[in-house]
Scaffold this motif. Structure first.
Motif, short mmCIF file in Angstrom:
data_model
loop_
_atom_site.label_atom_id
_atom_site.label_comp_id
_atom_site.label_asym_id
_atom_site.label_seq_id
_atom_site.Cartn_x
_atom_site.Cartn_y
_atom_site.Cartn_z
N GLY A 1 0.58 -0.68 0.09
CA GLY A 1 0.39 -0.03 -0.68
C GLY A 1 0.41 1.14 0.05
N TYR A 2 1.61 1.23 0.14
CA TYR A 2 2.91 2.04 0.37
C TYR A 2 4.61 2.20 -0.65
CZ TYR A 2 5.53 0.49 4.15
OH TYR A 2 5.87 -0.37 4.99
N ALA B 1 2.57 7.06 -0.42
CA ALA B 1 1.21 6.66 -0.58
C ALA B 1 0.05 7.20 -1.74
CB ALA B 1 0.60 6.12 0.71
N PRO B 2 -0.51 6.45 -1.92
CA PRO B 2 -1.47 6.96 -3.15
C PRO B 2 -2.70 7.79 -2.47
CG PRO B 2 -1.91 4.50 -3.13
CD PRO B 2 -0.96 4.81 -2.27
N LEU C 1 1.31 11.24 -2.32
CA LEU C 1 1.67 12.29 -0.63
C LEU C 1 3.15 11.59 -0.58
CD1 LEU C 1 -1.03 12.64 1.70
CD2 LEU C 1 0.03 14.54 0.03
N SER C 2 4.46 11.72 -0.55
CA SER C 2 5.00 11.59 0.19
C SER C 2 6.43 12.37 1.26
CB SER C 2 6.12 10.73 -0.97
OG SER C 2 6.58 12.46 -1.70
N VAL C 3 6.99 11.23 1.47
CA VAL C 3 7.87 12.11 2.64
C VAL C 3 9.26 12.22 2.62
CG1 VAL C 3 7.43 10.48 4.76
CG2 VAL C 3 8.17 13.10 5.28
N VAL D 1 0.70 6.51 4.55
CA VAL D 1 -0.07 6.15 4.94
C VAL D 1 -1.92 7.20 5.07
CG1 VAL D 1 -2.13 4.00 4.37
CG2 VAL D 1 0.60 4.06 4.27
N GLU D 2 -1.68 7.54 6.45
CA GLU D 2 -2.63 7.96 6.95
C GLU D 2 -3.12 9.43 6.25
OE1 GLU D 2 -1.87 7.66 10.88
OE2 GLU D 2 -2.78 5.89 11.48
#
Length: 276
Positions: free
Chosen positions: A196-197, A213-214, A226-228, A247-248
């Motif tokens: 999932g990521y 994560a999508p 989104l990514s960090v 993911v959240e």
């Protein structure tokens, strides 16, 4: 609006005076406010000869920016509508994601990105700089291939089948300067889909890792990711829960766009797995 461009006036790329672009823009502004307008009404409103208006309308129609209706009426064309819809969608996903990006940024202290797909690239449409490390690899408005970085990989893994097939074809024809072989990337896509990521472990910048994560919309269509990103030891340390937090954040942004996660979502194989 009547008047001729001066001999020294700047020109558009095809040699037409910028004044003609102003007139075309004025026509589109009127059509955006009123569903259908006749050429005569446009000429009267803009105080331009009908011949000029007719010529501009024909040129705009050839581009798909306007279309003719009944009784000599003109309206916004389908191509321009698609362009506008795409811009609205980008604004919507940014608006939905930004509060959750800010929360992820506050929680992690790392650089947070929002990327969307454009062709076979991921384009950064929002970025919040980290307090410890400010990544130089992907600036606001910059782009990266879909197989490089956590955000782009999340987009590649969760894109529709036709997008993935297009990427495979492009990779087979052109290869890649970075990021591994097609087999390695294909395996990473499978793993990303299952958990999932996406994880990027120094495949963009030495010492830097990222998780992505999508983000989906109410039609269960991919909107972006989104990514960090930050120092490898920080990002990949399970104690920091950055994968979980990312993911959240992505799921909250998706829910704000009307997404409802299917019960069988995570762990679902790619549709093309049976063809590879």
């Amino acid at each position: 609006m009547r008047g001729q461009a001066s001999p020294g006036a700047p020109s558009a790329g095809d040699g037409e005076p910028v004044g003609l672009l102003d007139k075309a823009s004025a026509i589109l502004e009127i059509l955006a406010q009123r569903e259908w307008v006749s050429a005569a009404e446009l000429a009267e409103t803009l105080q331009e000869p009908r011949s000029t208006i007719h010529r501009l309308l024909r040129n705009l129609a050839a581009l798909g920016w306007v279309e003719s209706g009944t009784r000599g009426q003109w309206g916004i064309g389908l191509h321009l509508f698609r362009l506008g819809s795409g811009a609205v969608r980008r604004m919507d996903v940014r608006r939905a994601a930004l509060p959750h990006m800010q929360h992820l940024h506050d929680e992690s202290g790392e650089t947070v990105f929002l990327c969307i797909r454009r062709g076979l690239d991921a384009v950064c449409v929002e970025r919040l700089d980290g307090r410890r490390v400010q990544s130089l690899a992907l600036q606001l408005g910059g782009s990266m291939p879909l197989h490089l970085g956590a955000g782009p990989m999340a987009i590649l893994a969760f894109s529709p089948e036709d997008v993935y097939r297009e990427w495979l074809l492009d990779f087979a024809e052109n290869g890649a300067k970075d990021g591994g072989t097609a087999a390695e990337i294909n395996e990473e896509v499978k793993v990303t889909r299952q958990r999932g990521y996406a994880v990027s472990d120094q495949n963009v910048t030495p010492g830097i890792a990222a998780v992505g994560a999508p983000v989906f919309n109410f039609r269960n269509e991919l909107e972006g990711a989104l990514s960090v990103s930050g120092l490898r030891d920080v990002i990949l340390d399970p104690a920091n829960r950055l994968a979980e937090l990312t993911v959240e954040a992505a799921e909250r942004a998706s829910r704000d766009l009307g997404w409802a996660r299917p019960a069988t979502w995570w762990g679902k194989p790619l549709p093309s797995d049976t063809h590879r």
